[in-house]
Design a protein around this motif. Structure first.
Motif, PDB file in Angstrom:
ATOM      1  N   MET A  44     -12.013 -28.448   0.573  1.00 23.13           N
ATOM      2  CA  MET A  44     -12.423 -27.677  -0.601  1.00 23.13           C
ATOM      3  C   MET A  44     -13.933 -27.497  -0.623  1.00 23.13           C
ATOM      4  O   MET A  44     -14.451 -26.445  -1.011  1.00 23.13           O
ATOM      5  CB  MET A  44     -11.964 -28.367  -1.883  1.00 23.13           C
ATOM      6  CG  MET A  44     -10.489 -28.208  -2.152  1.00 23.13           C
ATOM      7  SD  MET A  44      -9.945 -29.228  -3.538  1.00 23.13           S
ATOM      8  CE  MET A  44     -10.658 -28.354  -4.927  1.00 23.13           C
TER       9      MET A  44
ATOM     10  N   ARG B 163      -9.069 -22.640  -5.008  1.00 23.23           N
ATOM     11  CA  ARG B 163      -9.780 -23.249  -3.878  1.00 23.23           C
ATOM     12  C   ARG B 163      -8.910 -24.337  -3.241  1.00 23.23           C
ATOM     13  O   ARG B 163      -8.851 -24.489  -2.031  1.00 23.23           O
ATOM     14  CB  ARG B 163     -11.078 -23.871  -4.366  1.00 23.23           C
ATOM     15  CG  ARG B 163     -12.265 -23.387  -3.593  1.00 23.23           C
ATOM     16  CD  ARG B 163     -13.551 -24.017  -4.070  1.00 23.23           C
ATOM     17  NE  ARG B 163     -13.637 -24.144  -5.504  1.00 23.23           N
ATOM     18  CZ  ARG B 163     -14.106 -25.226  -6.108  1.00 23.23           C
ATOM     19  NH1 ARG B 163     -14.493 -26.265  -5.402  1.00 23.23           N
ATOM     20  NH2 ARG B 163     -14.191 -25.269  -7.418  1.00 23.23           N
ATOM     21  N   ARG B 164      -8.255 -25.085  -4.099  1.00 18.78           N
ATOM     22  CA  ARG B 164      -7.392 -26.147  -3.583  1.00 18.78           C
ATOM     23  C   ARG B 164      -6.301 -25.552  -2.697  1.00 18.78           C
ATOM     24  O   ARG B 164      -6.008 -26.052  -1.606  1.00 18.78           O
ATOM     25  CB  ARG B 164      -6.766 -26.905  -4.749  1.00 18.78           C
ATOM     26  CG  ARG B 164      -5.987 -28.145  -4.341  1.00 18.78           C
ATOM     27  CD  ARG B 164      -5.251 -28.746  -5.519  1.00 18.78           C
ATOM     28  NE  ARG B 164      -6.153 -29.105  -6.609  1.00 18.78           N
ATOM     29  CZ  ARG B 164      -6.854 -30.251  -6.658  1.00 18.78           C
ATOM     30  NH1 ARG B 164      -6.717 -31.123  -5.687  1.00 18.78           N
ATOM     31  NH2 ARG B 164      -7.661 -30.505  -7.648  1.00 18.78           N
TER      32      ARG B 164
END
Ligand SMILES: Nc1ncnc2c1ncn2[C@@H]1O[C@H](COP(=O)(O)OP(=O)(O)OP(=O)(O)O)[C@@H](O)[C@H]1O
Ligand SMILES: Nc1ncnc2c1ncn2[C@@H]1O[C@H](COP(=O)(O)OP(=O)(O)OP(=O)(O)O)[C@@H](O)[C@H]1O
Ligand SMILES: [Mg+2]
Ligand SMILES: [Mg+2]
Lengths: 275, 332, 286, 242, 371
Positions: free
Chosen positions: A121, A149-150
């Motif tokens: 990340m 984003r994860r």
């Protein structure tokens, strides 16, 4: 396993000419590095194009890693570096990174206190992180972005061959081979266009080596320009379009893999008689 | 349970309920000046410590000059309010501005230093600040500044301990929120990254030095806000603000609970202030008690108090994980 | 000119004290990458044990000094035993706070045992004075200067020139790797810590007679030590010696020509500038 | 020939996960045993356990008998002094010390192993001699690997454990180093070699064991293993598809 | 002793805030012991109008923040007066707390000018301020010692700087200050400053060093070792028994002035002092020093004022002290200025090899007390 069309000689030798597959991404002119009185690298000149892999090989201490440090401006050097036609001699390491020029380190390099997933990340952080103001005033937007984003990080890890069961571990607890891959993931992140990879194959074996080769070729297919330092000859010969050989800082050969492999100077200095 | 807590609505409702509870807690405990004062001090010292928390937990450096920001906040406030009769809220703005200005200068000075050198340079700034305030007439010399008026915010008079506490409480809530959001921001994560692996962070496109300087700068306002509150709460601003007393308080507040625990500094200051206010045995014994507690916690757990709790929790979990006897099949 | 020379002598006497105080920390930090913020309190205990041995056991000064050194060395051994986990994991921030906590305990305990009254260590060498120009130097200070020079010299030799010294530095860098070299990191840490504590006690026993001693001493001493060590450059023993004497001379000359009251803040200001220009301190080695 | 080391029923866990499952291996005097296996198979965990060493805190059970003595309870430094020399996978030398200092601080000499003077090491790796007063941390990757091996030899071990020594070494040097190691076995040194470069390992090994997911799945002499399907498919095929 | 009254009145409570730990701990302890001795005397005599006195003490650890906590705490305990204090910042910090709570504050020891006429409109100060010290020192140095060239060594804080300024102000114009050296409160090595002083060739030295347990004795030792050939006058109140004992033999011969030496005339024949000394010795096992006496004196004056006012209420007690005279106290007959400053006789004395010799009284005009 993908097979690679060997580059034609003129493609190799025509330093200034563009390859068929893309624009000149990175061009290096007369770069030298000195550590005190010791010259580690002399007059290195090469270019690499989008969708191309340039291999750099040479004996230990030949100046290969130093060349990466020099190109990314993290050691004092002379000579000139051009990125997509723009002269970037005065750009700092972080500026170069923002322009898309990234490197990995020979030693495994990641954030030891973050989990594997958080490491991945972090590599999206530059492009996709929320500013302090945004994070404070619109926390819900930040939360959404973080989730995305994860997801991208997870996908990226899996794409690079780090299965999900490792994602919650700390990088130091991974087997060595995966630590190498993670190092590449973290540097690669998003938005890199020219990637300098320092011995990704070190300590990687068997099946994992095949995965690694596939990965690099896939990146190249996606149009990325790659420079690869490697001692693993099978890998180098398999995937590189051109090869540059350094010995004691000097370029002793530069050309198509098959040619370099036969070069007596290279045999003498580097490969030994076995290959 | 976990999914419940991650629901934003539940979290907001929970937070509001907690704040309301905190607001009335002193009264539930019997009210009285001393209780309210204790609560206000906990809030003030916690705010002061959060400035340190960011530097220590996120940037990974030990700043021994954090008292400078806190003193700068208090002195700016006292000077403006006593000598120029400024409005308290305006003086807060000034206090924050002054502390940030000092932080920028210090940030630039310390930009190339790390670890011990950083600690020593920041400590040097505290010593120099101490020399300045005790020797310059403007700051009242070693006697400090007396004659603070009571805190009035618009029509609200926060003169009594009871009225002062809500102001301190709101401040600490805001600061905790800000710290939490900082940790979620790009800057917050970059700060940690620069600490863990500066070379890699650089090659990822971040300017390590700039990040450090900015984080240092934004740590100042929290401490300055605390200084502002303390100036009004104590009605006396003196060089003792730069003393090791507050420095050690901050350090302890951050490290005792375990680093990077959002509510850690608040909980730790609560423990420390309650001990000082209600269970003091006099200086010498207090030293042994405080030292003993600190030593025991840090020697037995890697992450302070949090480590203890994690230890207990995982022991519980393990017990829970043990195969339970097969449940009798239920009939629908 | 006389005045200047007198102040130089004062500076040397002061500086030898600073240097002696700092040698233990210098080794601790430079060679083992450890910190001990109770160093000043160990100094205090060293002084008080000396005083106590003389007043309660009736020992002569020169017999009391080794007793203090041994006693505090034992305290150091105990402390490092308790901290061994933190030490191996090189958790510096926690170490800093734990040692501060030990300092608290030592101060509080010493105040309860020895009371807060000032005491005077009656060293015979204090009475022997050599008068030079406008000032004097006591035999005690001559002893301090010699002790500082000898201690630094020996420490430097051991660390730089012997295998034992290399082991210490190796453990400092990577205690896990050191095991593969056949080194027991625990022993090395214990040795370094005991040396450091014992040398703090020696400083207390030798410097203590120069003024009345109090159980509240210690914090200032830690800060001065910190200053000397960082100024000298972490990793450089000789740097510590130079910084110690340099600080003494600076304090004396600044005191003489500007004002003694601002000497320490001024020293810190100089340090600030110096470390900004040279973050590595006075250390010259690459 | 006597066994130099016999590791029996080695079982290693990290927390809840088992990295090495009940493995027994032994190496005789003058023998070179190679261990190969995929990334994460447990090779390093196994050899570290034999040396009694780790940066993490694994839980190890099993017995290690070294030259007839049970050394299972000894700490890593004691095993090192008895003659077990481990070259770990990474960080094998003190980065802040010079090459020469790194080589000169070893004094865990035991009487039985062959004594290597610093000059002998320089003879083995001339590159190191050139860089003798450079700090190890600034050495190139390969130079650092040479230093780590050199340091291990300086301790005059009876058992040399090399964890992927070829990593970072130029191909020519890999061959040279392994040849040197092979020569050392002629003086009776026992060698445990973890190597992914199976082709190179088979050139010098007497025997080869394969580890998969913490268990030994095949063991045999070098010749047998060269013909073994499992070896071929996983390691000797290289990148060129079979 | 009293006989069984039916319903004993509520006791009066004296809160005491002094340092009881750290370097100033022993001093604070003395003040507290003095207060307790005098309280026990009053209680034995039946209290104040039949009300017993209780003492509640807190350690301020010489830290303003702790002092403020202590003050809040004592207010909560419902004390009628707060006494004590050792260093001025702590006193200044607790003043607002006590003013807000309407509790009287009697400052036993601190000498700072801003204690009076600052945050606390009913402040009372028992010790002599810097103005007195400066006047006494200047008078003695100029008249008794006849010095023309004076050197000064001053502690670099409000106390030292003020003291120096008052000495200068009170020296005749013909006298020149040839050097002025500042040092830190915590300093113990004064050779740099002494070398400077010697180089300035003075014919008297004045010092203001309030660091009783370390700085002042060290200074006396080092002056002794330096073999100075000019007389030395230490600031008023800086040479206590503690200092004299700690300085020990070989110290410089020191002159100073002070307000109390219990076993010397005229104090030895003040009846209140005699009983106070007896009680103190009984309870503590040593002679009271000046600080203990000022503690006892605080109680003595306050108790008389409460009795006179017929109330322990803050303003009433303050009114009964401001501008009043108390004929029979531990310090003899004392009066208070209209600002709450106690006035008492000051005596010069000298110390040589641990022996104290009391010299003449130094008369201090009323307007100096008012400063
Ligand atoms: N900071 C430094 N000071 C002095 N010499 C250095 C420094 N850094 C590298 N060198 C030397 O420069 C030479 C080139 O190093 P470099 O790391 O570029 O080699 P390399 O080609 O990557 O070798 P390898 O394949 O072993 O990794 C080496 O001999 C190394 O010892
Ligand atoms: N410190 C640790 N904590 C938790 N698990 C660990 C730790 N170290 C290793 N492991 C796990 O143990 C297993 C074996 O790891 P090991 O490093 O021994 O493999 P390896 O065969 O040496 O691999 P490589 O060829 O990549 O070095 C892996 O699954 C790894 O994730
Ligand atoms: Mg390299
Ligand atoms: Mg491995």
């Amino acid at each position: 396993m993908t097979s690679v069309t060997p580059s034609t000689p003129e493609q190799v030798m025509g330093d200034e000419r563009k390859s068929k597959s893309g624009a000149v991404a990175l061009s290096v002119e007369g770069v030298s590095v000195k550590y005190g009185a010791f010259t580690a690298l002399t007059d290195l000149t090469f270019h690499v194009d989008d969708g191309e892999i340039l291999g750099i090989i040479g004996p230990n201490g030949a100046g290969k890693s130093s060349s990466f440090a020099a190109i990314t401006n993290s050691v004092k050097r002379s000579g000139s570096v051009t990125l997509y036609g723009e002269e970037v001699d005065r750009a700092s390491t972080q500026r170069l990174s923002r322009l898309g020029l990234r490197r990995t380190f020979q030693q495994n390099s990641f954030f030891a206190e973050l989990t594997v997933l958080e490491n991945a990340m972090a590599s999206f952080q530059l492009a996709e992180g929320s500013s302090l103001l945004k994070s404070t005033l619109t926390p819900w937007v930040e939360a959404r972005q973080r989730e995305s984003r994860r997801a991208s990080a997870k996908a990226l890890l899996i794409e690079f061959g780090i299965p999900e069961r490792y994602h919650a571990m700390q990088p130091d607890d991974l087997p060595h081979g995966l630590q190498r891959v993670l190092s590449i993931v973290v540097s690669y992140g998003s938005g890199s266009r020219v990637l300098l990879v320092d011995e990704p194959g070190a300590g990687v074996g068997g099946e994992d080596m095949k995965d690694l080769a596939e990965l690099l070729v896939r990146l190249k297919r996606q149009g990325m320009a790659l420079v690869l330092i490697e001692h693993h000859m099978d890998l180098v010969m398999e995937i590189c379009d051109r090869i540059l050989v350094l010995d004691r800082g000097a370029t002793i050969a530069h050309g198509a893999p098959a040619m370099v492999q036969r070069d007596p100077a290279v045999l003498e200095a580097y490969l030994g008689k076995t290959t | 349970m976990k999914s419940l807590l991650s629901n934003p609505v539940v979290r907001i409702v929970g937070a509001v309920a907690a704040i309301v509870l905190a607001l009335f807690l002193p009264q539930l405990l019997g009210g009285g000046n001393k209780i309210y004062t204790t609560f206000a001090l906990i809030a003030i010292f916690a705010i002061m410590s959060y400035g340190m928390d960011i530097i220590l937990s996120d940037l990974g450096e030990v700043s021994l000059g954090q008292t400078v920001f806190w003193a700068a906040g208090a002195y700016t406030t006292a000077l403006l309010v006593i000598k120029l009769q400024w409005d308290p809220l305006l003086s807060l703005v000034a206090a924050i501005a002054v502390s940030m200005a000092i932080a920028i200068v210090l940030g630039l000075i310390t930009i190339r230093t790390r670890e011990f050198v950083f600690s020593l340079v920041t400590y040097a700034s505290a010593i120099i600040a101490m020399a300045i305030v005790t020797n310059v007439e403007l700051f009242g010399g070693s006697d400090g500044l007396v004659g603070m008026p009571v805190l009035e915010i618009g029509p609200y008079n926060a003169g009594s301990a009871q009225n002062f506490y809500p102001v301190a409480l709101i401040s600490v809530v805001l600061v905790i929120y800000a710290v939490a959001r900082f940790r979620r921001s790009r800057l917050g994560l970059t700060a940690r990254m620069t600490h863990m692996n500066p070379e890699l962070t650089t090659t990822m496109g971040f300017d390590v030095r700039k990040t450090r300087a900015i984080v240092f700068m934004i740590s100042a306002p929290a401490s300055a806000l605390a200084g502002w509150l303390y100036a009004f709460q104590r009605s006396y601003v003196g060089p003792d603000l730069l003393d090791q007393f507050f420095l050690l308080l901050m350090l302890t507040a951050v490290i005792l609970p375990g680093k990077r625990i959002l509510f850690g500094p608040l909980i730790a200051t609560a423990i420390l202030v309650i001990q000082q206010q209600h269970f003091s045995f006099g200086g010498d014994v207090d030293k042994i008690v405080l030292g003993g507690v600190l030593a025991v916690v840090l020697l037995t757990s890697k992450d302070g108090l949090a480590g203890w709790f994690r230890g207990i929790a995982s022991a519980r979990r393990k017990r829970r994980d043990e195969p339970a006897p097969a449940a009798p099949a239920s009939v629908n | 000119m006389n005045q200047f020379l007198s102040q130089l002598i004062n500076g040397v006497a002061l500086g030898a004290g600073y240097a002696l105080l700092a040698v233990g920390w210098s080794v601790l930090l430079s060679a083992a990458r450890l910190v001990n913020f109770s160093h000043g309190q160990l100094y205090m205990i060293g002084a008080f044990v000396t005083w106590w041995s003389m007043s309660s056991l009736g020992l002569p000064y020169y017999a009391a000094v080794p007793i203090a050194v041994i006693a505090v060395g034992l305290i150091g051994f105990l402390m490092q035993g308790l901290m061994s986990k933190l030490i191996i994991s090189q958790n510096l921030v926690s170490l800093m706070l734990v040692t501060l906590a030990f300092g608290y305990i030592i101060t509080g305990g010493a105040s309860l045992i020895f009371s807060g009254n000032p005491r005077q260590i009656a060293s015979p060498a204090m009475g022997e004075r050599i008068y030079i120009l406008n000032t004097y130097i006591t035999m005690q200070e001559v002893v301090i200067i010699i002790a500082a020079l000898v201690l630094y010299g020996v420490t430097w030799l051991v660390l730089e020139k012997t295998t034992a010294g290399r082991k210490v530095r190796g453990v400092a860098e990577d205690p896990f790797l050191a095991r593969l070299y056949g080194i027991n990191p625990g022993k090395v840490y214990a040795g370094v810590f005991v040396f450091s504590a014992a040398s703090a006690a020696l400083a207390g026993a030798l410097i203590g007679p120069r003024h009345p001693i109090l159980t509240s001493m210690g914090f200032e001493e830690v800060i001065i030590t910190f200053l000397v060590v960082v100024l000298g450059g972490i990793g450089s023993i000789i740097g510590g010696l130079v910084a110690g004497f340099g600080l003494g001379l600076f304090v004396a000359l600044f005191g003489a020509y500007v004002s003694p009251a601002y000497a320490m803040p001024a020293a810190f200001a100089v340090l600030l500038v110096l470390l900004v220009v040279r973050p590595q301190g006075l250390k010259v080695k690459s | 020939m006597n066994y130099v080391v016999q590791a029996e029923h080695m079982h290693v866990r990290y927390g809840h996960s088992v990295a090495v499952k009940d493995i027994s291996i032994s190496v005789k005097e003058g023998e070179l045993l190679a261990i190969a296996g995929a990334n994460g198979a447990g090779k390093s965990t196994l050899v570290n356990a034999i040396a009694g060493w780790s940066r993490a805190t694994p839980r190890v059970s099993g017995t290690v008998t070294f030259k007839g003595d049970d050394v299972s309870k000894l700490r890593a430094e004691m095993r090192a002094r008895r003659g077990i020399a481990l070259v770990p996978e990474s960080r094998g030398a003190f980065a802040e010390m010079t090459v020469h200092e790194n080589l000169s601080m070893v004094d865990a000499k035991n009487d039985e192993g062959k004594n290597f003077e610093i000059e002998d090491i320089f003879g083995l790796f001339p590159r190191l001699k050139e860089r003798r007063s450079q700090q190890a941390g600034t050495l190139s990757g390969g130079e650092r690997q040479m230093l780590a091996i050199g340091r291990a030899l300086r301790a005059a071990p009876s058992l040399l454990i090399l964890d992927e020594p070829s990593v970072g070494l130029a191909p020519r040097l890999v061959v040279e180093v392994l040849q040197h190691v092979k020569e050392l076995t002629q003086d009776g040194l026992a060698v445990l070699l973890v190597e992914q470069n199976v082709r190179a390992a088979l050139e010098v090994a007497d025997r080869l064991s394969l580890i998969e997911q913490g268990e030994i799945t095949a063991t045999g002499t070098a010749d047998e293993m060269r013909e073994d399907d499992r070896t071929i498919s996983a390691y000797l095929g290289g990148l060129r598809a079979p | 002793g009293d006989d069984g009254e039916a319903a004993p009145a509520d006791p009066l409570r004296i809160g005491v805030i002094v340092p009881l730990s750290g370097a100033a701990g022993p001093n604070g302890g003395h003040v507290l012991a003095g207060i307790e001795a005098q309280v026990s005397l009053i209680n034995d005599a039946g209290g104040i109008d039949g009300r017993m006195i209780e003492v509640v003490s807190r350690d301020d650890q010489s830290t303003p923040a702790t002092g403020v906590s202590a003050a809040t705490d004592l207010v909560e305990e419902g004390v009628d007066v707060v006494m004590g204090g050792w260093n001025s910042p702590v006193t200044l910090a607790i003043q607002p707390v006590l003013v807000r709570a309407d509790v009287l504050n009697i400052t036993s020891i601190p000498q700072n000018a801003s204690i009076l006429g600052g945050a606390d409109p009913t402040a009372i100060r028992m010790n002599a301020g810097n103005a007195i010290g400066g006047y006494t020192a200047a008078t003695y140095i100029a008249e008794e010692l006849g010095a023309q060239r004076v050197a000064m060594m001053l502690q670099n804080d409000a106390y030292g700087i003020d003291a120096g300024a008052f000495v200068r102000q009170n020296l005749p114009d013909s006298v020149e200050v040839v050097s002025e050296e500042l040092f830190e409160y915590t300093d113990t090595d004064f050779r740099v400053a002494i070398s400077n002083v010697v180089a300035s060739n003075p014919d008297a030295l004045y010092t203001a060093n309030a660091a009783e347990s370390s700085g002042q004795p060290a200074l006396m030792q080092q002056l002794g070792a330096s073999n100075i050939d000019f007389p030395y006058f230490a600031g008023t109140g800086t040479v206590s028994h503690t200092v004299i004992d700690a300085a020990g033999e070989g110290s410089v011969e020191t002159m100073s002035a002070d307000l109390y030496f219990g076993d010397v005339e005229p104090w030895a024949s003040y009846p209140k002092n005699v009983t106070f000394m007896e009680r103190f010795e009984e309870q503590v096992g040593s002679m009271p020093d000046k600080f203990a006496a000022l503690g006892g004196q605080s109680v003595d004056v306050w108790a008389q004022a409460v009795a006179n006012a017929g109330s322990a209420e803050r303003q009433a007690v303050a009114d009964a002290i401001y501008g009043q005279t108390f004929e029979d106290t531990i310090l003899g007959s004392v009066s208070f200025t209209g600002h709450g400053q106690q006035m008492f006789p000051m005596f010069a004395f000298s110390v040589s090899d641990g022996e104290i010799t009391v010299l003449d009284e130094i008369a201090i005009p009323e307007e100096v007390w008012e400063q």
